[in-house]
Structures are given as C-alpha cells and as structure tokens.
Design a protein around this motif. Structure first.
Motif, PDB file in Angstrom:
ATOM      1  N   ASN A  28       5.004  31.891 -24.313  1.00 47.08           N
ATOM      2  CA  ASN A  28       3.842  31.636 -25.163  1.00 47.08           C
ATOM      3  C   ASN A  28       2.534  31.898 -24.427  1.00 47.08           C
ATOM      4  O   ASN A  28       1.550  32.314 -25.029  1.00 47.08           O
ATOM      5  CB  ASN A  28       3.881  30.189 -25.659  1.00 47.08           C
ATOM      6  CG  ASN A  28       2.805  29.894 -26.680  1.00 47.08           C
ATOM      7  OD1 ASN A  28       2.679  30.583 -27.679  1.00 47.08           O
ATOM      8  ND2 ASN A  28       2.018  28.849 -26.429  1.00 47.08           N
ATOM      9  N   ALA A  29       2.519  31.667 -23.119  1.00 41.84           N
ATOM     10  CA  ALA A  29       1.286  31.786 -22.347  1.00 41.84           C
ATOM     11  C   ALA A  29       1.047  33.191 -21.813  1.00 41.84           C
ATOM     12  O   ALA A  29      -0.034  33.470 -21.296  1.00 41.84           O
ATOM     13  CB  ALA A  29       1.300  30.788 -21.184  1.00 41.84           C
ATOM     14  N   CYS A  30       2.037  34.083 -21.903  1.00 42.27           N
ATOM     15  CA  CYS A  30       1.919  35.405 -21.283  1.00 42.27           C
ATOM     16  C   CYS A  30       1.048  36.332 -22.127  1.00 42.27           C
ATOM     17  O   CYS A  30       1.420  36.672 -23.258  1.00 42.27           O
ATOM     18  CB  CYS A  30       3.298  36.034 -21.095  1.00 42.27           C
ATOM     19  SG  CYS A  30       3.229  37.694 -20.374  1.00 42.27           S
ATOM     20  N   GLU A  34       5.470  39.068 -22.606  1.00 44.73           N
ATOM     21  CA  GLU A  34       6.806  39.243 -22.019  1.00 44.73           C
ATOM     22  C   GLU A  34       7.768  38.167 -22.509  1.00 44.73           C
ATOM     23  O   GLU A  34       7.379  37.018 -22.726  1.00 44.73           O
ATOM     24  CB  GLU A  34       6.733  39.180 -20.493  1.00 44.73           C
ATOM     25  CG  GLU A  34       6.044  40.351 -19.837  1.00 44.73           C
ATOM     26  CD  GLU A  34       6.062  40.237 -18.324  1.00 44.73           C
ATOM     27  OE1 GLU A  34       6.855  39.421 -17.788  1.00 44.73           O
ATOM     28  OE2 GLU A  34       5.277  40.942 -17.658  1.00 44.73           O
ATOM     29  N   ASN A  35       9.035  38.549 -22.637  1.00 47.54           N
ATOM     30  CA  ASN A  35      10.092  37.579 -22.927  1.00 47.54           C
ATOM     31  C   ASN A  35      10.607  37.074 -21.587  1.00 47.54           C
ATOM     32  O   ASN A  35      11.688  37.436 -21.129  1.00 47.54           O
ATOM     33  CB  ASN A  35      11.210  38.238 -23.740  1.00 47.54           C
ATOM     34  CG  ASN A  35      12.203  37.220 -24.274  1.00 47.54           C
ATOM     35  OD1 ASN A  35      12.174  36.047 -23.900  1.00 47.54           O
ATOM     36  ND2 ASN A  35      13.104  37.660 -25.121  1.00 47.54           N
ATOM     37  N   ILE A  36       9.802  36.231 -20.951  1.00 51.76           N
ATOM     38  CA  ILE A  36      10.044  35.816 -19.567  1.00 51.76           C
ATOM     39  C   ILE A  36      11.390  35.127 -19.416  1.00 51.76           C
ATOM     40  O   ILE A  36      12.162  35.429 -18.486  1.00 51.76           O
ATOM     41  CB  ILE A  36       8.905  34.899 -19.085  1.00 51.76           C
ATOM     42  CG1 ILE A  36       7.595  35.699 -19.002  1.00 51.76           C
ATOM     43  CG2 ILE A  36       9.229  34.272 -17.731  1.00 51.76           C
ATOM     44  CD1 ILE A  36       6.363  34.852 -18.790  1.00 51.76           C
ATOM     45  N   HIS A  95      -0.846  34.870 -13.390  1.00 52.19           N
ATOM     46  CA  HIS A  95       0.307  34.099 -13.889  1.00 52.19           C
ATOM     47  C   HIS A  95      -0.018  32.826 -14.669  1.00 52.19           C
ATOM     48  O   HIS A  95       0.313  31.712 -14.250  1.00 52.19           O
ATOM     49  CB  HIS A  95       1.282  33.771 -12.754  1.00 52.19           C
ATOM     50  CG  HIS A  95       0.645  33.429 -11.424  1.00 52.19           C
ATOM     51  ND1 HIS A  95       0.104  32.206 -11.152  1.00 52.19           N
ATOM     52  CD2 HIS A  95       0.502  34.158 -10.302  1.00 52.19           C
ATOM     53  CE1 HIS A  95      -0.359  32.201  -9.911  1.00 52.19           C
ATOM     54  NE2 HIS A  95      -0.126  33.378  -9.377  1.00 52.19           N
ATOM     55  N   PRO A  96      -0.649  32.976 -15.850  1.00 55.60           N
ATOM     56  CA  PRO A  96      -0.825  31.805 -16.718  1.00 55.60           C
ATOM     57  C   PRO A  96       0.515  31.218 -17.170  1.00 55.60           C
ATOM     58  O   PRO A  96       0.574  30.054 -17.559  1.00 55.60           O
ATOM     59  CB  PRO A  96      -1.619  32.360 -17.904  1.00 55.60           C
ATOM     60  CG  PRO A  96      -1.392  33.831 -17.886  1.00 55.60           C
ATOM     61  CD  PRO A  96      -1.232  34.191 -16.446  1.00 55.60           C
ATOM     62  N   CYS A  97       1.571  32.023 -17.114  1.00 61.05           N
ATOM     63  CA  CYS A  97       2.911  31.530 -17.452  1.00 61.05           C
ATOM     64  C   CYS A  97       3.297  30.350 -16.571  1.00 61.05           C
ATOM     65  O   CYS A  97       3.908  29.375 -17.030  1.00 61.05           O
ATOM     66  CB  CYS A  97       3.945  32.654 -17.305  1.00 61.05           C
ATOM     67  SG  CYS A  97       3.906  33.476 -15.688  1.00 61.05           S
ATOM     68  N   GLU A  98       2.946  30.437 -15.282  1.00 61.83           N
ATOM     69  CA  GLU A  98       3.293  29.360 -14.361  1.00 61.83           C
ATOM     70  C   GLU A  98       2.463  28.108 -14.618  1.00 61.83           C
ATOM     71  O   GLU A  98       2.921  26.989 -14.412  1.00 61.83           O
ATOM     72  CB  GLU A  98       3.138  29.842 -12.916  1.00 61.83           C
ATOM     73  CG  GLU A  98       4.119  30.950 -12.560  1.00 61.83           C
ATOM     74  CD  GLU A  98       4.033  31.402 -11.110  1.00 61.83           C
ATOM     75  OE1 GLU A  98       3.554  30.605 -10.266  1.00 61.83           O
ATOM     76  OE2 GLU A  98       4.439  32.532 -10.820  1.00 61.83           O
ATOM     77  N   GLY A  99       1.243  28.293 -15.107  1.00 60.37           N
ATOM     78  CA  GLY A  99       0.416  27.148 -15.469  1.00 60.37           C
ATOM     79  C   GLY A  99       0.971  26.385 -16.655  1.00 60.37           C
ATOM     80  O   GLY A  99       0.713  25.189 -16.810  1.00 60.37           O
ATOM     81  N   ALA A 100       1.768  27.081 -17.496  1.00 69.29           N
ATOM     82  CA  ALA A 100       2.346  26.441 -18.679  1.00 69.29           C
ATOM     83  C   ALA A 100       3.778  25.961 -18.445  1.00 69.29           C
ATOM     84  O   ALA A 100       4.340  25.267 -19.291  1.00 69.29           O
ATOM     85  CB  ALA A 100       2.342  27.427 -19.844  1.00 69.29           C
TER      86      ALA A 100
END
Length: 541
Positions: A38-40, A44-46, A81-86
């Motif tokens: 959701n944050a990417c 990406e489908n992380i 990497h906002p993904c890591e923040g979420a």
C-alpha cells in the motif's frame, strides 16, 4: 445393546456431526492489502516477491518484482523505502529490510544476466517517450511489454536522467544503472540520445507517433536573489552534480558552503568533501527536524564531516566569504530574521534551493494547463491535449525516483487503454492488513540485518559506493522476516487447531477451504491465524 466406551467417528460418518446449523458467524479466508504494498509509490507487489525470495527462488522473485518496476538494482540503492516505514514487523522488532532484498535481487539479475522477454504480439502502435529518466524508462518498459513500439528521445548524452545527473556515484554506481537501462533497450525499446524535443506536437507528427509520454526531469536549478561581489563563486547544486559526469571535475576550493536543506543539498556537500574540501557547511533556514532531507542521509553526511548551520540564511556573498543572518522560529514554526549577522569563510557557494522543469517543448500546444511550473494531468495521466500524457517531475507530485517509476507504469496502462479506445480501471484495493489483524505471538524476534558500509576514511576521499548489499545468506534471512500480513502462507495453523476437522487442505499453493457442514463457528481459527487471513462474518440466514 451395549457399546464400548471411547468410540470415535471419522468426519462425515454421522449426520450428528453436522454442526453448521448452530453457527451465528462463519470463518472465511480473505486477502488483505499488506501495508508495504500500500505504501509503495511504484505499486510493487512486495509481499509476493518476498514470498519467492524467502523460498530461495530469486529469479522468480525478481521476475515478480519487475512486473511493476524494471529498475530494482537502482531502486534498491536510491529509494527511500516508505514500504519499511509502513511495515507491521516494526511493532515486533524492526521493519523488514525490503529495500535491501530488492537491491540483492537486482544485483543477482545483473550478475546472472537475467533478461526481459519481448512481447509475444505487436500492437502496431507507436509511442514517443520524452526523457530517459526513471519515469520515461518505466513507461517505455511497460508500453513495450504491452506490445507497442516505443522510442525514447533523450536530450542528454546518457540515459538515466536525474538518476545519473542528480545522484552521485557513491550512492548509485553508473555500471548498475547502465545494466538496467540496457536490459530495457534489449527488449526492443529504441533509445535516441542527444535528441532534444523542441516542440512535442511537431515531434509526434514527424515520427508518426500515436501517443506521447512526457517525462522531462527537473534539471534547472532554482536561483535566489543574493547580492554577490563580482569575484564571488556561486553555482547551483544541479550544475555541480551534473558536472561530475564529465572528465573535468569542478573546482570548488577548500571551503564550500551549500545553501538548502533537501537531499540535493546533502549530496552537494558530500560531493564537495570528496572533491577535497576541508570544510563543507550546509546553511539551512530552519532546524534539523524541519529539514526535508532524509534523516539517514543527514547522518551519513555528519559522519563524513559535513557541518550544519541551522536557523541561518545567506544575505551576501563576496570573494572568500559570505554574510549569514541568524534566524529564529516564530510560534507557527516559520523562520524570522533576528538582525544578528556573522561572516563565514567560503571559496564557493552552492545553491540547492530546488529545481524547475524546462517546459518550452509545450509552447503552442492547445489544451495544456501549466500551473506552478508543472503540467496539470487528469487521473489517467493525460494532459489537456488528447494523446499527450505526462509524469515524473513534470506533474504535481513528490519528486523521487520511486514516484517517477510508479508514474511511468500508471501512464503506460492508461496509454495502452487509450490507444485501444478503452478506459483503464485499476482493480479495487483490499482492506488494509493492519497490525491488530495479526497474531504476533507466533512471530519470534528477528532483528533487521544491517547493511555494511564503506570505511569512513575511504568515504571521504573516493566516490566508491558507500552502502553495500546483502549476500545470499542474509538476504534469505531478511526475506523470511516478512509476516505475510493479511495473506495466507499455508502455515497449517487453522488446519491443525480446528476442533471440528472442518478445515480442508487443498495442497501446496492452493491453501484451504472450510467445510461448513462441520464448522460450528467457534472462531478459534481466526483468532489463531498468524497473518490475519481469516475473518469471521455473520452467518447467512
């Protein structure tokens, strides 16, 4: 007739076991949206590619990742990497090192020569992409995958845009960028360098293109009115960083002052240190907590000896020195002048006050709306002129590589639909898999792997890459830290814990289903699902 005690019946041998009618709610398997996905900004489908990475199938992980982003080795170095923040894992110990694993996969692809497959079918349509930066490269890749003939016109001598001319080599080695660009051109994308587009409508007509995507980067450094003596050396950060791609490096002197507070200011100061400056000072009008630069970049700069002068603004520049006025924050957090001045020794001043986009190629094109220096686009990324789309630095948005890559993918999908006379509609999003949906009891502490960094002495004197990558051992470990938030990973918990044997296992990769004839709706499966992939819903009447 007497019956022995302890008789047990297999499931389905007695109608008495049909307990489904007792339920007031029933369990259902669900797929929730992982917060990292959701944050990417690149979409990406992380979680999907982490799943393949944690099984050790790195090529499949890379191919899943590159369905959305063709530049993983680059992104694994420059994305914030906002993904890591979420990431929900941060509430257990620390976030999953998603960016580290992405870089590992990108580097593996370069090492092993993995390539993209050309499209199975040609559409017969031609699309012009203006600019070979992250947004243009992304759009070209996705359009080519959809079968369109794509031609990129790049004004500069190399591809990469601001990734090459705005990000120093110590953050992004050029051989990594070139390898990922080459992979895109190898799938049939035509790249024409030193080809500036002066007028977009003329270029489309001359090349008989069916559509165009504008992805011109913000290469023009903003200036500020600062009184300067005739001999004062003043340049902008974009010019400084761009000149690092040439054979002759800029002469900044021993004492360099950088004016600004963004990531470009940090890069300029760190570059000055590597060029031999004994003093590199960043002057910023506010305090560190208001600085737009990312905190880890500020930390790396401080480690390398870059000095920070907060609450200060530059009033005048002379040869060998500049005058700084001290500021103070008012009750609303805005800097206000104090009337107190001091002098700093400086051989050169570098302005890092933001960048503008050259929009001259749009002059005379009907229907376009330009506001605050950027092109206005609709939800489909199309400008007011039919068939002309835009993204990246040219449109209102955050200016990062990841956002630009996401724009390229989004625009490609809308361009493809427009060329076919259709409208692209993205699939609706699932409910977000928040931390309260998980059963964190099942996850053991496993702290994040710290990426190795270059020795500090070498960081100050060379342009070698500062942050190193993971190896196969710790990349595998890092991928396995993923909690699989909101999506079943077949841990067998529900299968083993159900008191009614109502969970039916369907085999590897097929998950499970419920036999509602035997499920009495106790909800223990939902309570004990580690990743929140089971929901209890009211029973149908």
């Amino acid at each position: 007739m007497d019956h022995p005690f302890g008789i047990s019946l297999d499931v389905g041998t007695s109608l008495a076991n049909h307990t489904g009618s007792w339920r007031t709610s029933r369990p259902v398997y669900v797929d929730r949206l992982p917060p990292c996905n959701n944050a990417c900004p690149a979409g990406e489908n992380i979680q999907a590619w982490l799943f393949h990475a944690e099984s050790g199938d790195y090529e499949k992980a890379w191919r899943t990742l590159t369905l959305d982003n063709p530049l993983p080795a680059t992104m694994g170095r420059v994305c914030y990497h906002p993904c890591e923040g979420a990431c929900n894992r941060a509430q257990i110990d620390t976030a999953v090192g998603i960016n580290s694993v992405e870089r590992f996969l990108g580097d593996e692809a370069i090492k092993h020569g993995w390539s993209f497959e050309p499209p199975a079918k040609e559409s017969g349509k031609r699309v012009l992409v203006v600019g070979a930066g992250p947004s243009g490269l992304s759009a070209a890749y996705h359009l080519r995958r959809l079968g369109h003939a794509v031609e990129i016109h790049e004004a500069g001598p190399f591809a990469g845009g601001m990734m090459r001319f705005g990000i120093p080599k110590y953050r992004l080695p050029r051989e990594v960028l070139e390898a990922e660009v080459r992979r895109i051109t190898d799938m049939g994308v035509t790249l024409k360098l030193d080809r500036k587009v002066d007028k977009i409508d003329a270029a489309v007509t001359a090349g008989r293109f069916d559509a165009a995507f504008l992805a011109v980067g913000a290469h023009i450094g903003k200036r500020a009115y600062i009184p300067a003596g005739a001999a004062a050396k003043v340049l902008d950060a974009v010019t400084l960083l761009r000149s690092m791609e040439g054979e002759e490096k800029p002469l900044l002197g021993r004492r360099v002052v950088v004016y600004g507070g963004g990531n470009t200011a940090i890069d300029a100061a760190r570059t000055a240190k590597r060029l031999g400056a004994t003093e590199a000072i960043i002057v910023y009008r506010r305090t560190r907590d208001r600085m737009p630069a990312h905190d880890f970049e500020v930390e790396e700069a401080l480690q390398e000896g870059v000095m920070m002068k907060w609450l200060s603004t530059i009033k005048r520049v002379e040869e060998g020195e500049l005058t700084v006025e001290k500021m103070k924050l008012d009750d609303k957090g805005f800097p206000q002048p104090t009337g107190e001045f001091e002098t700093l020794a400086a051989d050169s001043l570098v302005l890092a006050l933001g960048q503008d986009v050259d929009l001259s190629l749009l002059e005379g094109v009907p229907g376009l709306e330009i506001k605050d220096g950027v092109v206005q686009v609709g939800p489909n990324m199309m400008t007011g002129h039919p068939g002309v789309f835009a993204g990246g630095d040219m449109v209102p948005s955050e200016r990062t590589v990841t956002v630009a890559v996401g724009h390229g993918k989004k625009a490609a999908r809308h361009i493809d639909a427009w060329l076919r006379g259709e409208t692209y509609a993205p699939a609706p999003k699932h409910e977000l898999a928040t931390f309260d949906k998980l059963n964190d009891w099942y996850y053991a502490d496993a702290p994040k792997t710290v990426r190795p960094t270059l020795d500090l002495a070498r960081r100050k004197s060379t342009f070698e890459e500062v942050q190193k990558g993971l190896d196969e051992t710790n990349a595998l470990y890092e991928a396995r830290r993923c909690l699989s938030c909101g999506n079943c990973f077949e841990c067998d918990n529900c299968y083993g814990i159900c008191p009614d044997n109502a969970v039916i296992k369907l085999g590897p990769g097929n998950r499970f289903r419920f036999n509602y004839d035997y499920c009495k709706g106790c909800g223990v499966c939902a309570q004990e699902c580690p990743c929140g992939a089971i929901a209890m819903v009211p029973e149908e009447i």
